[in-house]
Design an enzyme around this catalytic site. Structure first.
Site, PDB file in Angstrom:
ATOM      1  CE  LYS A 139      -1.457   1.634   4.108  1.00  0.00           C
ATOM      2  NZ  LYS A 139      -1.244   3.060   4.623  1.00  0.00           N
ATOM      3  CG  ASN A 140       2.265   2.572   3.748  1.00  0.00           C
ATOM      4  OD1 ASN A 140       1.082   3.034   3.417  1.00  0.00           O
ATOM      5  ND2 ASN A 140       2.570   2.299   4.739  1.00  0.00           N
ATOM      6  NE  ARG A 176      -6.875   4.646   5.363  1.00  0.00           N
ATOM      7  CZ  ARG A 176      -6.289   5.842   5.976  1.00  0.00           C
ATOM      8  NH1 ARG A 176      -6.621   6.009   7.193  1.00  0.00           N
ATOM      9  NH2 ARG A 176      -5.090   6.300   5.677  1.00  0.00           N
ATOM     10  NE  ARG A 218       0.744  10.171  10.507  1.00  0.00           N
ATOM     11  CZ  ARG A 218       0.502   9.157   9.738  1.00  0.00           C
ATOM     12  NH1 ARG A 218      -0.986   9.023   9.405  1.00  0.00           N
ATOM     13  NH2 ARG A 218       1.263   8.512   8.645  1.00  0.00           N
ATOM     14  CB  CYS A 247      -4.540  10.414  11.516  1.00  0.00           C
ATOM     15  SG  CYS A 247      -3.109   9.764  11.956  1.00  0.00           S
ATOM     16  CG  ASP A 289       2.872   0.931   9.680  1.00  0.00           C
ATOM     17  OD1 ASP A 289       3.298   1.044   8.611  1.00  0.00           O
ATOM     18  OD2 ASP A 289       2.764   2.077  10.546  1.00  0.00           O
TER      19      ASP A 289
HETATM   20  C1  EPZ Z   1       4.529   6.653   6.627  1.00  0.00           C
HETATM   21  O1  EPZ Z   1       3.842   7.678   7.225  1.00  0.00           O
HETATM   22  C2  EPZ Z   1       3.531   5.487   6.459  1.00  0.00           C
HETATM   23  N1  EPZ Z   1       2.496   5.931   5.475  1.00  0.00           N
HETATM   24  C3  EPZ Z   1       3.176   5.164   7.779  1.00  0.00           C
HETATM   25  O2  EPZ Z   1       2.107   4.043   7.358  1.00  0.00           O
HETATM   26  C4  EPZ Z   1       4.232   4.698   8.568  1.00  0.00           C
HETATM   27  O3  EPZ Z   1       3.772   4.348   9.831  1.00  0.00           O
HETATM   28  C5  EPZ Z   1       5.200   5.744   8.769  1.00  0.00           C
HETATM   29  O4  EPZ Z   1       5.680   6.262   7.503  1.00  0.00           O
HETATM   30  C6  EPZ Z   1       6.434   5.648   9.631  1.00  0.00           C
HETATM   31  O5  EPZ Z   1       7.104   4.491   9.178  1.00  0.00           O
HETATM   32  C7  EPZ Z   1       2.691   5.869   4.193  1.00  0.00           C
HETATM   33  O6  EPZ Z   1       3.740   5.712   3.874  1.00  0.00           O
HETATM   34  C8  EPZ Z   1       1.591   6.420   3.377  1.00  0.00           C
HETATM   35  P1  EPZ Z   1       6.754   9.780   8.871  1.00  0.00           P
HETATM   36  P2  EPZ Z   1       4.576   9.137   7.227  1.00  0.00           P
HETATM   37  O7  EPZ Z   1       7.015  11.047   8.163  1.00  0.00           O
HETATM   38  O8  EPZ Z   1       5.219   9.536   6.326  1.00  0.00           O
HETATM   39  C9  EPZ Z   1       7.581  12.714  12.590  1.00  0.00           C
HETATM   40  C10 EPZ Z   1       0.006   2.530   7.955  1.00  0.00           C
HETATM   41  O9  EPZ Z   1      -0.409   2.184   8.894  1.00  0.00           O
HETATM   42  N2  EPZ Z   1       7.492  13.827  11.504  1.00  0.00           N
HETATM   43  O10 EPZ Z   1       7.989   8.716   8.567  1.00  0.00           O
HETATM   44  O11 EPZ Z   1       3.400  10.192   7.550  1.00  0.00           O
HETATM   45  C11 EPZ Z   1       6.236  12.289  12.802  1.00  0.00           C
HETATM   46  O12 EPZ Z   1       5.218  13.158  13.659  1.00  0.00           O
HETATM   47  C12 EPZ Z   1       0.861   4.234   7.950  1.00  0.00           C
HETATM   48  O13 EPZ Z   1       0.377   2.122   6.893  1.00  0.00           O
HETATM   49  C13 EPZ Z   1       7.729  15.190  11.765  1.00  0.00           C
HETATM   50  O14 EPZ Z   1       8.258  15.656  12.840  1.00  0.00           O
HETATM   51  O15 EPZ Z   1       5.386   8.913   8.594  1.00  0.00           O
HETATM   52  C14 EPZ Z   1       6.122  10.760  13.307  1.00  0.00           C
HETATM   53  O16 EPZ Z   1       6.261  11.035  14.567  1.00  0.00           O
HETATM   54  C15 EPZ Z   1       0.421   4.902   9.193  1.00  0.00           C
HETATM   55  N3  EPZ Z   1       7.763  16.112  10.719  1.00  0.00           N
HETATM   56  C16 EPZ Z   1       7.775  10.515  12.629  1.00  0.00           C
HETATM   57  O17 EPZ Z   1       8.217  11.819  11.921  1.00  0.00           O
HETATM   58  C17 EPZ Z   1       7.495  15.742   9.347  1.00  0.00           C
HETATM   59  O18 EPZ Z   1       7.477  16.688   8.544  1.00  0.00           O
HETATM   60  C18 EPZ Z   1       7.546   9.482  11.425  1.00  0.00           C
HETATM   61  O19 EPZ Z   1       6.486   9.896  10.700  1.00  0.00           O
HETATM   62  C19 EPZ Z   1       7.131  14.574   9.093  1.00  0.00           C
HETATM   63  C20 EPZ Z   1       6.910  13.552  10.343  1.00  0.00           C
END
Ligand code: EPZ
Length: 456
Positions: free
Chosen positions: A34-35, A411, A133, A128, A319
């Protein structure tokens, strides 16, 4: 055709009825990731030529992302698991609020749109149930590449500074290895002038899959999967055919389900090194794991409690934290589960406790004392992976359970219940017609679940 909100309530009135203490047996086919599919869809905006994606899972997230791209004027044709995307007639550079709001991954289009058209307007993705996020890493990186960013009335308005028609390659050091920010900036840098270096880049397999497809399109990206990625901007990107990698999170979910039911199953296709942190933990807990080419065989044995701390890849994936927690509820001995990526991803704990699990939660650390068994209940998952955890708990439990929150589950897991049924689990999707008339679904549990449910 069921429109967005109707579809949500339609899904809300459904539940999966699971008869507990089941066993899994046989082999299950793992769907495309998916991702990975979501970010590859965003990347298709970078070319005027046709992109063909194979092994795309049929999921509501993918459908929603497709609707967003169609809204921009992109031509999409979905034939089974093949997606043909043609972005040559894009006419709009603003993503529609009502479609973006429910799908964070759509924000990742901003890098592609900005890089290709010099401007982009994308609604803030919002938080969410698992956390705030933020998108500061995306914004700061785009600014470093020469973008002017304004956030007005919830819309992120980006354009290339000084009326230039290209972003300018630069050296970016991420504060945290954000998956989405790394993807946004790779896409933005792929058509920029000169070299971009992204330091402290996320190393997830989905990023490597994105870079593989971009390089097929003519991009010049080096060292994806390492902490420092190099992107030499090019003038144009071409069409290509690309097969999406297998979904490591779906694969891990099935391995955990087998461990939780002391079952033996084989899963394929998988890329074993995408799952090393998970298979190592399952072996530590007593499972037998055999890896052969693109398949993994697992034999669930007496499970003993092990500690897990989530971390960016190649660490234990956040995840799979909720599904693994469900497994630990009936492990022999104690375990400690620490969530380090998201600030609010322990929503499943209180639901597992209702089923009889012995868990003490202190902020993002769950201290679990394994119990002999848990009891089936009617519960609602509040996000994609907590719903998967409840289904695993339902398979373990004595008695039957009804798991609501399928608008989350659908999803991220393609044909989940039919795959489980094929493996021998007694599971049926029930459509509570009578409940569709009410605003909220009456389920036998405290109001907080209903609130959580409505929050879904
Ligand atoms: C991706 O989300 C995945 N989603 C998530 O999968 C997954 O849990 C996550 O990566 C971590 O592996 C998709 O790929 C569509 P991050 P993403 O940016 O990119 C902080 C699922 O269940 N952060 O790596 O949104 C954030 O708050 C979903 O399939 C900032 O501080 O995750 C978090 O604590 C859920 N500033 C951490 O980084 C930013 O600008 C990781 O978030 C961006 C993120």
């Amino acid at each position: 055709m069921i429109c967005g909100s109707q579809k949500k309530s339609y899904l809300k009135s459904q539940n999966l009825k699971i008869f507990g203490q089941g066993k899994l047996n046989g082999r299950v086919k793992i769907s495309g990731a998916k991702n990975s599919s979501l970010v590859l869809l965003a990347a298709s905006l970078l070319t005027n030529e046709k992109i063909i994606l194979d092994n795309v899972p049929r999921l509501t997230d993918i459908e929603n992302m497709g609707n967003i791209l169609k809204n921009l004027g992109v031509d999409l044709v979905f034939k089974k698991n093949r997606l043909e995307i043609d972005s040559k007639n894009i006419s709009i550079k603003e993503l529609p609020y009502e479609l973006v709001n429910g799908l964070r991954a759509s924000f990742f289009c901003i890098g592609a749109l900005l890089s290709k058209f010099g401007e982009a307007k994308v609604p803030l993705p919002g938080g969410c149930k698992i956390g705030l996020r933020p998108i500061d890493e995306h914004i700061n990186g785009l600014k470093a590449l020469g973008a002017e960013i304004l956030i007005e009335e919830g819309i992120v308005k980006a354009k290339i500074k000084g009326n230039k028609n290209k972003l300018c390659g630069t050296h970016i050091k991420l504060k945290c290895p954000s998956v989405g920010a790394t993807e946004t900036l790779i896409m933005a840098a792929s058509l920029a002038e000169g070299r971009t270096i992204i330091e402290n880049a996320a190393r997830e397999p989905e990023i490597q899959d994105l870079c593989q497809m971009l390089n097929k399109m003519g991009a010049k990206i080096y060292d994806s999967g390492k902490e420092k990625i190099f992107i030499d901007g090019v003038n144009k990107l071409n069409g290509c055919i690309h097969k999406v990698i297998p979904d490591r999170i779906e694969a891990g979910t099935f391995l955990i389900a087998a461990a939780a039911t002391s079952s033996s199953i084989k899963i394929s296709p998988v890329i074993p090194n995408h799952l090393e942190a998970v298979t190592h933990k399952l072996q530590e807990s007593g499972c037998l794991i055999k890896i052969k080419g693109n398949s993994i065989q697992i034999k669930g044995k007496e499970i003993k409690g092990v500690d897990v701390e989530t971390a960016p890849f190649p660490g234990f994936p956040t995840d799979l934290q909720a599904p693994f927690t469900a497994l630990m509820t009936i492990a022999d001995g104690n375990s400690k589960i620490t969530e380090t990526i998201f600030e609010n991803r322990m929503n499943h704990i209180h639901l597992l406790k209702k089923m009889g699990a012995n868990i003490k939660l202190n902020k993002n650390v769950a201290y679990i004392k394994g119990v002999k068994t848990i009891k089936g209940m009617d519960l609602a998952g509040s996000d994609l992976r907590s719903s998967a955890a409840l289904i695993i708990a339902g398979m373990i439990a004595k008695g039957s359970s009804k798991i609501y929150g399928l608008e989350h589950l659908d999803r991220g897991y393609e044909n989940f219940e039919s795959k489980l049924k094929m493996l021998g689990i007694k599971i049926t999707r029930v459509f509570d017609k009578k409940n569709l008339m009410y605003k909220e679904i009456k389920i036998d549990s405290e109001s907080e679940d209903i609130q959580k449910f409505n929050a879904a």
